[in-house]
Design a protein around this motif. Structure first.
Motif, PDB file in Angstrom:
ATOM      1  N   THR A   1      72.893  96.512  54.744  1.00 15.06           N
ATOM      2  CA  THR A   1      73.233  95.236  54.132  1.00 15.06           C
ATOM      3  C   THR A   1      72.795  95.218  52.669  1.00 15.06           C
ATOM      4  O   THR A   1      71.822  95.863  52.285  1.00 15.06           O
ATOM      5  CB  THR A   1      72.556  94.065  54.870  1.00 15.06           C
ATOM      6  N   PHE A   2      73.525  94.439  51.879  1.00 17.58           N
ATOM      7  CA  PHE A   2      73.206  94.232  50.473  1.00 17.58           C
ATOM      8  C   PHE A   2      73.205  92.724  50.190  1.00 17.58           C
ATOM      9  O   PHE A   2      74.037  91.990  50.732  1.00 17.58           O
ATOM     10  CB  PHE A   2      74.228  94.931  49.571  1.00 17.58           C
ATOM     11  N   LYS A   3      72.282  92.300  49.357  1.00 20.01           N
ATOM     12  CA  LYS A   3      72.187  90.888  48.998  1.00 20.01           C
ATOM     13  C   LYS A   3      71.853  90.769  47.525  1.00 20.01           C
ATOM     14  O   LYS A   3      71.057  91.541  46.988  1.00 20.01           O
ATOM     15  CB  LYS A   3      71.103  90.190  49.841  1.00 20.01           C
ATOM     16  N   GLY A   4      72.429  89.774  46.873  1.00 24.31           N
ATOM     17  CA  GLY A   4      72.119  89.527  45.471  1.00 24.31           C
ATOM     18  C   GLY A   4      72.394  88.085  45.130  1.00 24.31           C
ATOM     19  O   GLY A   4      73.191  87.412  45.804  1.00 24.31           O
ATOM     20  N   GLY A   5      71.732  87.597  44.077  1.00 22.05           N
ATOM     21  CA  GLY A   5      71.973  86.206  43.743  1.00 22.05           C
ATOM     22  C   GLY A   5      71.225  85.747  42.512  1.00 22.05           C
ATOM     23  O   GLY A   5      70.521  86.522  41.836  1.00 22.05           O
ATOM     24  N   TYR A   6      71.407  84.469  42.244  1.00 18.00           N
ATOM     25  CA  TYR A   6      70.771  83.790  41.111  1.00 18.00           C
ATOM     26  C   TYR A   6      70.196  82.478  41.622  1.00 18.00           C
ATOM     27  O   TYR A   6      70.841  81.760  42.397  1.00 18.00           O
ATOM     28  CB  TYR A   6      71.783  83.524  39.998  1.00 18.00           C
ATOM     29  N   LEU A   7      68.970  82.149  41.192  1.00 21.05           N
ATOM     30  CA  LEU A   7      68.290  80.933  41.623  1.00 21.05           C
ATOM     31  C   LEU A   7      67.672  80.250  40.414  1.00 21.05           C
ATOM     32  O   LEU A   7      66.988  80.893  39.610  1.00 21.05           O
ATOM     33  CB  LEU A   7      67.203  81.278  42.651  1.00 21.05           C
ATOM     34  N   ARG A   8      67.914  78.956  40.295  1.00 19.74           N
ATOM     35  CA  ARG A   8      67.325  78.148  39.226  1.00 19.74           C
ATOM     36  C   ARG A   8      66.580  76.997  39.893  1.00 19.74           C
ATOM     37  O   ARG A   8      67.186  76.201  40.616  1.00 19.74           O
ATOM     38  CB  ARG A   8      68.398  77.624  38.285  1.00 19.74           C
ATOM     39  N   THR A   9      65.258  76.918  39.684  1.00 15.36           N
ATOM     40  CA  THR A   9      64.440  75.918  40.352  1.00 15.36           C
ATOM     41  C   THR A   9      63.550  75.190  39.352  1.00 15.36           C
ATOM     42  O   THR A   9      63.321  75.653  38.225  1.00 15.36           O
ATOM     43  CB  THR A   9      63.547  76.559  41.435  1.00 15.36           C
ATOM     44  N   LEU A  10      63.013  74.067  39.799  1.00 15.28           N
ATOM     45  CA  LEU A  10      62.034  73.285  39.046  1.00 15.28           C
ATOM     46  C   LEU A  10      60.886  72.976  39.991  1.00 15.28           C
ATOM     47  O   LEU A  10      61.107  72.458  41.088  1.00 15.28           O
ATOM     48  CB  LEU A  10      62.669  71.989  38.530  1.00 15.28           C
ATOM     49  N   ASN A  11      59.644  73.302  39.580  1.00 13.36           N
ATOM     50  CA  ASN A  11      58.491  73.154  40.465  1.00 13.36           C
ATOM     51  C   ASN A  11      57.277  72.632  39.705  1.00 13.36           C
ATOM     52  O   ASN A  11      57.146  72.876  38.498  1.00 13.36           O
ATOM     53  CB  ASN A  11      58.122  74.512  41.079  1.00 13.36           C
ATOM     54  N   PRO A  12      56.356  71.942  40.403  1.00 15.28           N
ATOM     55  CA  PRO A  12      55.079  71.573  39.782  1.00 15.28           C
ATOM     56  C   PRO A  12      54.244  72.819  39.527  1.00 15.28           C
ATOM     57  O   PRO A  12      54.372  73.827  40.229  1.00 15.28           O
ATOM     58  CB  PRO A  12      54.411  70.671  40.835  1.00 15.28           C
ATOM     59  N   VAL A  13      53.365  72.748  38.520  1.00 12.15           N
ATOM     60  CA  VAL A  13      52.550  73.915  38.183  1.00 12.15           C
ATOM     61  C   VAL A  13      51.276  73.458  37.482  1.00 12.15           C
ATOM     62  O   VAL A  13      51.245  72.394  36.842  1.00 12.15           O
ATOM     63  CB  VAL A  13      53.338  74.889  37.285  1.00 12.15           C
ATOM     64  N   ALA A  14      50.215  74.251  37.610  1.00 13.56           N
ATOM     65  CA  ALA A  14      48.929  73.926  36.989  1.00 13.56           C
ATOM     66  C   ALA A  14      49.032  73.993  35.469  1.00 13.56           C
ATOM     67  O   ALA A  14      49.802  74.767  34.912  1.00 13.56           O
ATOM     68  CB  ALA A  14      47.861  74.894  37.486  1.00 13.56           C
TER      69      ALA A  14
END
Length: 423
Positions: free
Chosen positions: A314-327
């Motif tokens: 199997t092959f997998k690929g992608g793009y992810l754009r997130t927004l998260n809390p951070v110190a």
């Protein structure tokens, strides 16, 4: 240990006592399901034991042995040969009334001192566990109680530098609702998490001018996170669904008044399913908005494709754009591209490869910062016997930041050999 440190560990111990064992199983090597195990009801308990030797070029910051000053710190992360011993177990008990799954491991990380003499003082315990109880899994309304716990040198906070040990715990309750024939599923969820930090060594890296790159000061970023979420999925075709994911995170920092709290709402919707017999796609888009005092909002999205080249590859690929809390900064935005491949050869040899490139942007306008992180993980795993598995691998982490300091700008090479005994 300081009084605040005692309170921190006491609080976590109370959480574990009330909620039971748990684990973020990420960062843990996979365990083969071989062996007969020990019968538990309709399920099986599989004890296992891992022995791993790892060459790690960036274990932490320690005194420089080549200088006359015993307090002089090496300007870069120190290399070491690390021995890791992991006893543990996996449990699966299927049931139409209450399905139970659990896993746990205790890991002793021994810095041998063969490459960096002072590193032996950084030897420590790590571990992970998880527990999930699914009540009425086949009914129209179910109940899932889960808890995850991990203690690891891989923190969940990307703003912090290297040489940090993290203790994380999250308890969750969710209620899957499947009216009618189950084509529609709605799952409200409530979770409470906390994460505590401590340094692996007691040395401040060279060039460190901010708290985020100073391992000695990382306990200032301990936090709690309350999360409420609702996920919905409607299968309008047998193998294709419309999905909606929403969550609201309340992030509070326990002792750092300079880090703004976050009240972050995220919502994404889209499609997930097969577009052909061999290709599946996930396509979601949405928005993240921070109602906290620091503000901040942006587009969030995910596009992922999976290709089934053959039943064993199997092959997998992608793009992810997130927004998260951070110190320290309040929020961060992550733009990630990733690719993964897995192959099973001869029924016993597994080859895997994973790579990811992250572009991190931190939101605090008074402290503009951007990081780039490259990850690479590849290697084989071979099942010699149903109860004996061997593995080898190589991992590369390269990080560069607009903030100066060795803890935020480094390259880390890790090569390992692992042997797993499982019953």
């Amino acid at each position: 240990m300081t009084q605040s440190g005692n309170k921190r560990w006491t609080l976590c111990a109370l959480v574990l006592a009330m909620l039971g064992p748990a684990a973020a199983w990420a960062q843990q090597p996979p365990v083969a399901a071989g062996g007969n195990g020990i019968k538990v009801g309709d399920g099986r308990l599989h004890p296992f034991f891992d022995v791993e030797t790892r060459l790690d070029t960036a274990v932490g910051y320690f005194p420089e042995p080549t200088t006359a000053d015993p307090n002089a710190i090496s300007p870069s992360l120190s290399p070491e040969i690390v021995l890791r011993l992991r006893p543990g177990f996996k449990l699966e008990v299927p049931s139409s009334k209450m399905a139970l799954s659990a896993a746990a491991r205790l890991e002793y990380v021994r810095y041998t001192g063969l490459l960096t003499k002072q590193s032996t003082y950084g030897s420590h315990l790590e571990g992970a566990a998880n527990l999930t109880a699914h009540f009425n899994p086949e009914g129209q309304v179910g109940l899932i109680l889960a808890d995850e716990f991990t203690r690891s040198d891989q923190t969940r906070d990307p703003s912090l530098g290297a040489g940090v040990l993290s203790l994380f715990n999250e308890a969750r309750v969710s209620v899957p609702i499947k009216p009618g024939g189950g084509a529609l599923e709605v799952t409200p969820q409530l979770g409470w998490g906390l994460e505590f930090f401590q340094p692996i060594g007691l040395a401040v890296p060279v060039g460190c001018t901010e708290g985020v790159c100073d391992p000695v000061a990382v306990d200032a970023f301990d936090y709690t996170n309350l999360r409420a979420a609702v996920d919905a999925r409607w299968r309008f075709l047998p193998k294709t669904a419309l999905v909606l994911e929403t969550d609201l995170n309340l992030r509070e920092y326990l002792r750092n008044s300079q880090t703004p709290s976050a009240l972050l709402l995220r919502a994404m919707g889209g499609l997930a399913g097969l577009v052909s017999a061999k290709i599946s796609v996930v396509a979601k888009v949405g928005w993240g908005y921070n109602f906290g005092s620091s503000g901040g909002n942006t587009l969030i999205a995910q596009l992922e494709g999976n290709y089934l080249f053959s039943p064993t590859m199997t092959f997998k690929g992608g793009y992810l754009r997130t927004l998260n809390p951070v110190a320290a900064y309040g929020l961060f935005q992550d733009n990630r591209g990733y690719a993964e491949a897995r192959a099973l050869l001869g029924g016993k040899l597994v080859l895997h490869g994973y790579s990811a490139l992250d572009f991190l942007t931190f939101y605090d306008p008074t402290q503009p910062r951007s990081d780039t992180v490259l990850l690479l993980d590849l290697g084989p795993e071979y099942q010699f016997k149903p109860w004996l598995v061997g593995a080898a691998g190589y991992m590369l982490t390269t990080r560069s930041s607009s903030v100066m300091g060795a803890g935020l700008n480094f390259t880390r090479h890790e090569a390992y050999l692992r042997l797993t005994l499982v019953y």
